[in-house]
Design a protein around this motif. Structure first.
Motif, PDB file in Angstrom:
ATOM      1  N   PRO A 142     -15.916 -74.895  48.177  1.00  0.00           N
ATOM      2  CA  PRO A 142     -15.818 -74.440  49.571  1.00  0.00           C
ATOM      3  C   PRO A 142     -16.094 -75.536  50.596  1.00  0.00           C
ATOM      4  O   PRO A 142     -15.955 -75.297  51.796  1.00  0.00           O
ATOM      5  CB  PRO A 142     -16.897 -73.342  49.658  1.00  0.00           C
ATOM      6  N   GLU A 154     -22.002 -66.731  44.959  1.00  0.00           N
ATOM      7  CA  GLU A 154     -20.959 -66.505  45.951  1.00  0.00           C
ATOM      8  C   GLU A 154     -19.990 -67.683  46.002  1.00  0.00           C
ATOM      9  O   GLU A 154     -18.763 -67.497  46.068  1.00  0.00           O
ATOM     10  CB  GLU A 154     -21.590 -66.290  47.328  1.00  0.00           C
ATOM     11  N   ALA A 155     -20.512 -68.900  45.949  1.00  0.00           N
ATOM     12  CA  ALA A 155     -19.649 -70.080  45.973  1.00  0.00           C
ATOM     13  C   ALA A 155     -18.784 -70.166  44.709  1.00  0.00           C
ATOM     14  O   ALA A 155     -17.592 -70.504  44.776  1.00  0.00           O
ATOM     15  CB  ALA A 155     -20.493 -71.343  46.125  1.00  0.00           C
ATOM     16  N   LYS A 187     -17.835 -67.663  42.913  1.00  0.00           N
ATOM     17  CA  LYS A 187     -16.843 -66.593  43.018  1.00  0.00           C
ATOM     18  C   LYS A 187     -15.663 -67.025  43.880  1.00  0.00           C
ATOM     19  O   LYS A 187     -14.503 -66.741  43.549  1.00  0.00           O
ATOM     20  CB  LYS A 187     -17.489 -65.336  43.593  1.00  0.00           C
ATOM     21  N   GLN A 188     -15.933 -67.729  44.984  1.00  0.00           N
ATOM     22  CA  GLN A 188     -14.844 -68.235  45.825  1.00  0.00           C
ATOM     23  C   GLN A 188     -13.970 -69.216  45.053  1.00  0.00           C
ATOM     24  O   GLN A 188     -12.737 -69.188  45.165  1.00  0.00           O
ATOM     25  CB  GLN A 188     -15.432 -68.913  47.065  1.00  0.00           C
ATOM     26  N   THR A 189     -14.603 -70.085  44.285  1.00  0.00           N
ATOM     27  CA  THR A 189     -13.853 -71.054  43.476  1.00  0.00           C
ATOM     28  C   THR A 189     -12.973 -70.347  42.450  1.00  0.00           C
ATOM     29  O   THR A 189     -11.799 -70.704  42.261  1.00  0.00           O
ATOM     30  CB  THR A 189     -14.831 -72.011  42.761  1.00  0.00           C
ATOM     31  N   GLN A 203     -11.779 -67.271  42.585  1.00  0.00           N
ATOM     32  CA  GLN A 203     -10.703 -66.541  43.256  1.00  0.00           C
ATOM     33  C   GLN A 203      -9.600 -67.484  43.748  1.00  0.00           C
ATOM     34  O   GLN A 203      -8.418 -67.139  43.680  1.00  0.00           O
ATOM     35  CB  GLN A 203     -11.273 -65.721  44.408  1.00  0.00           C
ATOM     36  N   ARG A 204      -9.984 -68.646  44.233  1.00  0.00           N
ATOM     37  CA  ARG A 204      -8.975 -69.624  44.656  1.00  0.00           C
ATOM     38  C   ARG A 204      -8.124 -70.075  43.475  1.00  0.00           C
ATOM     39  O   ARG A 204      -6.902 -70.212  43.587  1.00  0.00           O
ATOM     40  CB  ARG A 204      -9.649 -70.827  45.310  1.00  0.00           C
TER      41      ARG A 204
END
Length: 642
Positions: A306, A594-595, A597-599, A601-602
């Motif tokens: 992120p 959370e970080a 999870k963002q990785t 999903q990307r």
């Protein structure tokens, strides 16, 4: 009168053809040589009494029908007049080629000690230990050369070589393994455009095996992206050349007053997204190729995170194992004397990697502060020296990478409607990452059963718990062998010179080093029931191993995405908001999850956008690389040709 000689020439040509066909069957060619080579068949200093001596180590040779025919032909030729007798001298060469043919058959089974290379325009067989060839190498203890040595078996000749024995003695004395250059494995790419990118990298850096392997994996993952937009070909050409490579001498003095010299590296690969972040690795195998490959992987990992930061990596071939604190301090100070001018909060901030812990980072930062003449802002200290000073025990900086791997694997299992409870896991390595992977696996109810070091691996069928992890940490801190673990837990077993990949498992976490899983290891994993492989180390699988895993539908969680925990923790430390808060482990884990999870999903979104379904075992590999590359490509396009 000329007919017998013509038949002799024809027989010699047929022997040559048979030798070439036999060489092609054995596939002995290494390093892209087009044909098999002939050994030195020229005349040697033969012992006249040795003509009828059998091969050493082989059974006595019986006279065959072919030998009788050969003897008759030699008698006939010996009766020819002057010119014909001169031409008949080719007959002994035929017999020697028969010996060479037999020698080659044995060499095909013992090729591990030899390789083929070109010397002064001629292809020759080299010894893997002393790097000598031909008669420079074939010199046995009895002092004989030439044809007598030629008739020795390949293995016996190798073992009796004085040059080899001396090289082997020096190798054992230094306790360093001599690694023979291996041919670069080139993956088959679907498009010529993607192939041209790899070909250009090979021409530019033909000897950087690790870097070329990393390039091939990335280009393979980007084939569909490159096919859609030819503009990305130029971007890739620029991306694959690091912005800055620093190689320097590191002299230092040991406790006995003796001077040593090591080589230091720092590769600042790409700063299109921001200042560089990346680790320092101190290990005897460190080279420019490894530094470039690590920096390239770090650039992609940082681009996928992120945060907008560039990628770098470096270190030295210095080995901190067995060194005193004063020796490590003197080395770190000498290392920083050269590299400090390239570091800074707006330039490049290093972090811990293999062989570099809190002690090394403390020494490095102390010398940096002295040379730079200022302390800089407090957050720099946190990133530069680790948690002991800055976080005052509240940070999970060292745990972040290992915990992040398990968080990523948990997301992958959730997509499969599964969880970690009762899942049997094998883990390689026994460093910071591996031990923290064990901790989080236990917290989630999994059953981790293995750890490993450079000498072998330890398996505990009952599974590890927190007390056992504390013992493992104590063993590694004291630089003892994992074998000592079985003194406390007798049911555990330690296997020398082995890897844990043949142990029954559901999920594997390779956390040791690059290329630790080869083709046979991958087959063992598949046969052991492994269905998911989470890359804890950078590029843990050889290309051949990746092919085996893909064909067996083993899901791969790439290190570029799964290993983002360290990046996230480093940026937390540099965040001004974090500096005013004493983070609890629970808060930190929540931010880390959370970080990650963002990785995840990307990576998933990019894979689906380019047509990679979840049924593909490498869909996350493609998605992670595609997402990172598109972010980098956009920044490089916006900034122009710089």
């Amino acid at each position: 009168m000329l007919l017998p000689v013509g038949g002799l020439v024809m027989n010699t040509m047929m022997d040559d053809m048979n030798l070439i066909q036999q060489a092609q069957r054995h596939h002995l060619v290494v390093r892209e040589l087009g044909e098999e080579i002939d050994l030195e068949i020229g005349p040697g200093d033969d012992d006249p009494s040795f003509a009828n001596t059998p091969l050493i180590g082989g059974p006595p040779r019986e006279t065959s029908v072919d030998d009788n025919d050969e003897s008759k032909n030699m008698v006939m030729i010996s009766q020819l007049s002057g010119h014909d007798q001169d031409m008949s001298k080719a007959q002994p060469a035929k017999r020697k080629k028969k010996v060479v043919k037999r020698w080659r058959e044995e060499w095909a089974d013992t090729y591990k000690w030899a390789y083929v290379d070109v010397k002064e325009g001629t292809a020759r067989i080299f010894c893997s230990i002393c790097r000598e060839y031909g008669r420079k190498h074939r010199r046995n203890p009895y002092g004989n050369e030439g044809s007598r040595n030629m008739q020795m078996s390949a293995l016996e000749e190798h073992n009796n070589s004085l040059l080899h024995k001396e090289a082997l003695r020096l190798q054992m004395a230094s306790k360093d393994k001599i690694i023979v250059d291996k041919p670069i494995y080139v993956k088959a790419l679907m498009s010529k455009t993607a192939g041209s990118i790899v070909e250009a990298a090979l021409k530019r850096d033909p000897n950087e095996v690790e870097f070329i392997q990393s390039v091939q994996e990335v280009v393979h993952a980007l084939e569909r992206v490159i096919a859609k937009n030819s503009h990305y070909v130029n971007i890739m050409e620029r991306l694959l050349e690091p912005e800055r490579m620093i190689v320097f001498r590191v002299p230092w003095v040991d406790d006995r007053g003796e001077t040593h010299v090591n080589r230091g590296f720092r590769v600042q690969f790409n700063q299109a997204l921001g200042p560089c972040r990346g680790g320092f690795r101190f290990h005897p195998s460190m080279s420019l190729s490894i530094a470039k490959f690590l920096a390239f992987e770090q650039t992609l990992r940082n681009a996928l995170s992120p945060y907008k930061i560039g990628g770098a990596a470096g270190g030295s071939d210095f080995d901190p194992k067995g060194k005193s604190d004063n020796e490590v301090m003197r080395f770190c100070q000498s290392f920083m004397n050269e590299i400090y001018r390239y570091l800074g909060i707006d330039k490049d901030l290093p972090s811990e990697e293999m062989g570099v812990g809190t002690r090394e980072m403390g020494y490095l930062f102390g010398q940096y502060r002295r040379l730079a003449g200022h302390f800089q802002v407090p957050e720099t200290l946190g990133s530069f020296t680790g948690p002991r000073i800055f976080w005052s025990g509240s940070s999970l900086r060292t745990e972040a990478t290992g915990y992040g791997l398990v968080f990523f694997a948990q997301l992958l299992l959730a997509d499969l409607n599964k969880d970690f409870k009762g899942i049997r896991c094998v883990v390689s390595g026994c460093g910071k990452i591996a031990l923290h992977v064990l901790e989080k696996l236990i917290a989630y109810g999994a059953l981790p059963v293995t750890v490993s070091d450079s000498k072998g691996y330890l398996v505990d069928e009952e599974g590890f718990d927190y007390d056992k992890i504390a013992l493992l940490r104590e063993i590694k801190t004291q630089q003892r062998s994992l074998r000592d673990y079985s003194k406390t837990y007798a049911r555990a077993k330690y296997y020398d010179e082995a890897k844990p990949w043949n142990e029954r498992c559901d999920v594997a976490f390779p956390c040791a080093t690059q290329n630790e899983i080869d083709q046979s290891d991958a087959m063992n994993l598949v046969n052991s029931g492994c269905r998911i492989l989470v890359e804890g180390s950078n590029m843990p699988c050889t290309p051949e191993a990746v092919d085996v895993l893909r064909k067996s539908n083993v899901l791969i969680a790439p290190a570029v995405a799964a290993g983002a925990g360290g990046v996230v923790a480093g940026e937390f430390e540099l965040n001004h908001e974090c500096n005013s808060v004493n983070w609890s482990p629970q808060d930190f884990e929540s931010k880390l999850q959370e970080a990650i999870k963002q990785t995840y999903q990307r990576s998933l979104k990019a894979a689906l956008d380019f047509g990679y379904s979840k049924e593909s075992p490498e869909y996350l590999v493609h998605g992670a690389v595609i997402s990172a590359f598109l972010t980098l490509a956009q920044a490089m396009t916006d900034q122009g040709c710089v």
